[in-house]
Design an enzyme around this catalytic site. Sequence first.
Site: not given
Length: 436
Positions: A121, A149, A153, A250, A261, A329
């Site tokens: 990215t 992409e 995950e 979402f 991301c 993360r």
Amino acid sequence: MKIAVVGTGYVGLVTGTCFAETGNTVICVDIDINKVNKLKNGEITIYEPGLEKLFLRNLKEERLQFTTDLAAGVQDAEIIFLALPTPPGEDGSADLKYILGVAEDLGKIMTDYKVLIDKSTVPVGTAEKVHAAVRKNFKGEFDVVSNPEFLREGVAVDDFMKPDRVVIGTNSDRARKLMGDLYAPFVRQGNPVIFMDERSAELTKYAANSFLATKISFMNEIARLCELLNADVDMVRRGIGSDERIGKRFLFPGIGYGGSCFPKDVQALVKSSTEVNYEFKILEAVMDVNEAQKLHLMPKIKSYFKDNLKGKHFALWGLAFKPNTDDIREAPALYMIDALVEAGATVSAFDPEAMPNVKKVIGDKITYTENQYAALQNADALIIATEWNEFRTPDFLKIVSTLKNKAIFDGRNLFDVAAIRDLGFHYESVGRISVK
């Protein structure tokens, strides 16, 4: 086709393995000799459901190979994917030093036509910078393509093998033909391969992730409002999610998004906007909302314990930023841990996959347990930070018999409020009527 993938992190390893699965010969390149040796020996270095089986099969068939030698790795490849880290800098911008460094090295190595593909990215204009970096040392023909992409995950293999769409940014007919042939096995059911210019492709990835982050933060704001108005966010979610213009995905509230991301991509898009003197007000609000949401449970916990957490011990279920991954993360659980420890509390945690990664980062700041129930020993309350499936239907009698207090603070709304009420728990979740 003969393909090289530079970088064997999450994106690189999934990309290389899945291309090998369709019969291509893939050589993955990485500077980390320990990682490369593990991969050569069949030891997969990331946790991703379904990946290990494909990895081992293609390694055995020698369609998937690994090396630390960049020159050897790209020598016979006509297509070279750059799947390198683009970590955020202090100002929020994406750091391109790894990509541009490899691009310069490739310019010194290349002797014939190759297509270089930005899989990482990257900000708008990166393809041009990669082209310039290669051109410093190579005067022959080559193309630079943007092919972002869209892997989630936990379901990355399915996302790659059966993509909703493939976005390819190029103005080169030669590169377009090669990329179309490369992705043809993955879109046999008719899902679109969308060709566009490089800059639009680069922006598409940032726009997609930022929009999804916006949906999450919007629902978290609605959840906060539900708590103030004594409404139920689950009902609101169902009510708006049935509108096909909005969609069902979402819309689940929680304690914020994390991962590799959304946080950095939203931040990078805001930074790109400021560089052209545009104030992206919506995304600035998204970042503010998400930062606050990570600690949304803390006032609830402090209120229950009368603003005194010193000496209290908490069980924490979930450390990864989402289920079915070991990625920590920007995981909300880490922010919770910091806040609890700072308040004088101790924590015992369990996560099916992420505990080794957390221990690398924070060491023995908390206790790690062998299963979810062991974390409950001597705990004053249970906190849920990740929605792993094994947490959804636990043995509540075991929870009751082990916890000091029948108190659960659920950051992922796993349990039915009425059922929890019948069991006699003090139960607080996100955007739903609390049981006290």
